[in-house]
Design an enzyme around this catalytic site. Structure first.
Site, PDB file in Angstrom:
ATOM      1  N   ALA A 286     -19.122  25.927 -21.051  1.00 56.69           N
ATOM      2  CA  ALA A 286     -19.498  25.686 -22.419  1.00 56.69           C
ATOM      3  C   ALA A 286     -19.809  24.408 -23.035  1.00 56.69           C
ATOM      4  O   ALA A 286     -20.800  24.133 -23.616  1.00 56.69           O
ATOM      5  CB  ALA A 286     -18.899  26.783 -23.503  1.00 56.69           C
TER       6      ALA A 286
ATOM      7  N   GLY B 151      -1.989  25.673 -25.700  1.00 52.74           N
ATOM      8  CA  GLY B 151      -3.021  25.785 -25.082  1.00 52.74           C
ATOM      9  C   GLY B 151      -3.193  24.917 -23.743  1.00 52.74           C
ATOM     10  O   GLY B 151      -3.932  24.454 -23.036  1.00 52.74           O
TER      11      GLY B 151
ATOM     12  N   LYS C 219      -5.539  17.280  -6.334  1.00 53.65           N
ATOM     13  CA  LYS C 219      -6.294  16.229  -6.639  1.00 53.65           C
ATOM     14  C   LYS C 219      -5.700  14.785  -5.765  1.00 53.65           C
ATOM     15  O   LYS C 219      -6.758  14.205  -5.494  1.00 53.65           O
ATOM     16  CB  LYS C 219      -5.651  15.678  -8.091  1.00 53.65           C
TER      17      LYS C 219
ATOM     18  N   ALA D 172     -24.419  32.135 -14.857  1.00 57.40           N
ATOM     19  CA  ALA D 172     -23.788  33.206 -14.413  1.00 57.40           C
ATOM     20  C   ALA D 172     -22.547  33.125 -14.790  1.00 57.40           C
ATOM     21  O   ALA D 172     -21.573  32.301 -14.782  1.00 57.40           O
ATOM     22  CB  ALA D 172     -23.735  33.295 -12.545  1.00 57.40           C
TER      23      ALA D 172
END
Length: 452
Positions: free
Chosen positions: A30, A202, A220, A57
């Site tokens: 988004a 969060g 990473k 998708a």
């Protein structure tokens, strides 16, 4: 005339919009939609042509994602993006090393479609296979967003330092762990309490294992090490430890000794191979990386000519990660592609991965011992027998409580020892013998010391 016609067609292709399909419409997906639409003019100017979203998708069509998706082709099966005739580039933001994400990226590359991904697990585990597929297809596979969010770590290592011989790469690669360690140090609260707070804010997932057990940082680090040292990505060779075992007492002792504790990913190139490991480290409190707190990441690179560089910034989140994805899309739009690992598959070297027993470090040891005569002598005798030299020792005063095992007898006290640089195999053998001493209560805590 044929040459002029072909040239005209090429120029036309370069000015036509680059059409992208996005798989995964979570926070980053988004965010990418918002960024490409909100910065449309800037993106087009820097890419040399517009970048437009034509297809998406995701599993749930009804979810409100805060962006207008009307007019876009919606695929319930993300793999269909690989062959959608209105998609020039596939953007994979699903995540995970297996399943739909792997099938989509494999199908897109096999179909000759460029791929941009933020999926560090996929690249760390299957990067060698996918790079070979991209090379055969002659299309780019881009993953700037897979490491350290908005920090341009991939471009720095692969392109900015391409001429140097890099000897070390790594740093603070997980913002969740860095937040937890910072909050524990500043508040004195235990790990479980701070983790719960991170989840409420969060910063940590409901299942935080991938972060707090060091797996995310190891993904990473494997990618950075492959790029830095010109070797196939080798996630399985990374030694991984998380932060669950760090006690608030360790943070207090570290402060008393002039250190802070950070979860670091460290990859070093030695004459006999490559070390790659993720684990907590004591770093000097005045070192630049010790000042990186909260959810921030820091990537450190050392080269024979460039010396040491440190890049700091937000390692995750909607804005930083979407910006890194967009940077890769701009490169694709301009036709600026480099080999996935900075060199062709034939140019990669099979450098040996060194085992944990070959590491050389200074070590912090914390023991909980019965407070009685002869204990320190017994412990130091074990270290001496294994060739481990002590640099310093720190002991808190006598505890009021009985030993942790609940038995009557001598009170227990924490004892901290700091060693000189030694081989980890010797340290592991010494710890086994120390843990068996009758005066030692519970398992010793060992944290490596990094010079920063």
């Amino acid at each position: 005339m044929i040459a002029d016609s072909a040239g005209g067609q090429a120029r036309g292709a370069r000015t036509a919009p680059l059409r992208i399909g996005i798989a995964g419409l979570g926070t980053v997906g988004a965010g990418l939609v918002k960024l490409l639409r909100g910065n449309e003019t800037t993106v087009a100017a820097r890419a040399g042509r517009p970048i437009t979203i034509t297809a998406v998708a995701a599993r749930d069509r009804t979810r409100d994602r805060g962006v207008d998706l009307s007019g876009l082709t919606w695929h319930d099966d993300a793999v269909a993006l690989a062959t959608d005739p209105d998609v020039d580039v596939v953007v994979e933001l699903i995540g995970g090393a297996e399943g739909v994400a792997r099938r989509l990226v494999t199908a897109a590359l096999a179909a000759g479609r460029p791929v941009v991904t933020a999926n560090k697990a996929l690249i760390a585990v299957h990067g060698a296979e996918l790079a070979a597929l991209a090379e055969r297809a002659g299309v780019p596979l881009m993953f700037e967003a897979a490491v350290a969010g908005g920090i341009p770590a991939i471009k720095t290592v692969r392109e900015g330092l391409a001429a140097d011989r890099l000897t070390r790469v790594g740093g603070i690669l997980n913002g969740t762990c860095n937040y937890i360690m910072t909050a524990m140090r500043e508040s004195g609260r235990p790990f479980a309490d701070v983790l719960a707070e991170a989840q409420a804010l969060g910063y940590a997932e409901a299942d935080p294992s991938t972060d707090v057990d060091g797996i995310d940082a190891a993904h990473k680090l494997a990618i950075l090490a492959g790029l830095a040292f010109g070797r196939p990505v080798a996630f399985a060779s990374v030694h991984v430890e998380g932060i669950r075992g760090i006690d608030a007492l360790d943070l207090d002792f570290a402060r008393a000794l002039g250190y802070r504790i950070k979860l670091l990913g460290l990859a070093r190139r030695r004459d006999d191979g490559v070390e790659a490991r993720v684990h907590p480290c004591l770093v000097p409190e005045k070192a630049p990386i010790a000042q990186v707190d909260g959810v921030f990441n820091a990537v450190v690179v050392e080269g024979a000519f460039v010396g040491r560089l440190m890049l700091e910034g937000r390692g995750a989140g909607e804005g930083p990660t979407a910006t890194a994805v967009a940077a890769d899309l701009i490169d694709v739009a301009r036709g600026s592609a480099v080999p996935v690992w900075g060199r062709s598959a034939d140019g990669l070297t099979q450098i040996e991965a060194l085992p944990r027993t070959a590491f050389h470090e200074e070590y912090y040891l914390r023991l909980n011992v019965h407070d009685r005569p002869g204990v320190i002598a017994d412990v130091t005798a074990v270290l001496r027998d294994h060739g481990v030299s002590l640099r310093s020792m720190l002991q808190h005063g006598r505890a009021d409580a009985v030993p942790q095992d609940g038995s009557a007898g001598d009170p227990s006290v924490p004892l901290v020892l700091v060693t000189h640089r030694t081989r980890e195999s010797a340290m592991m053998e010494a710890l086994g013998r120390i843990a068996a001493l009758s005066a030692v209560i519970g398992a010793p805590a060992m944290i490596r010391i990094d010079p920063g």
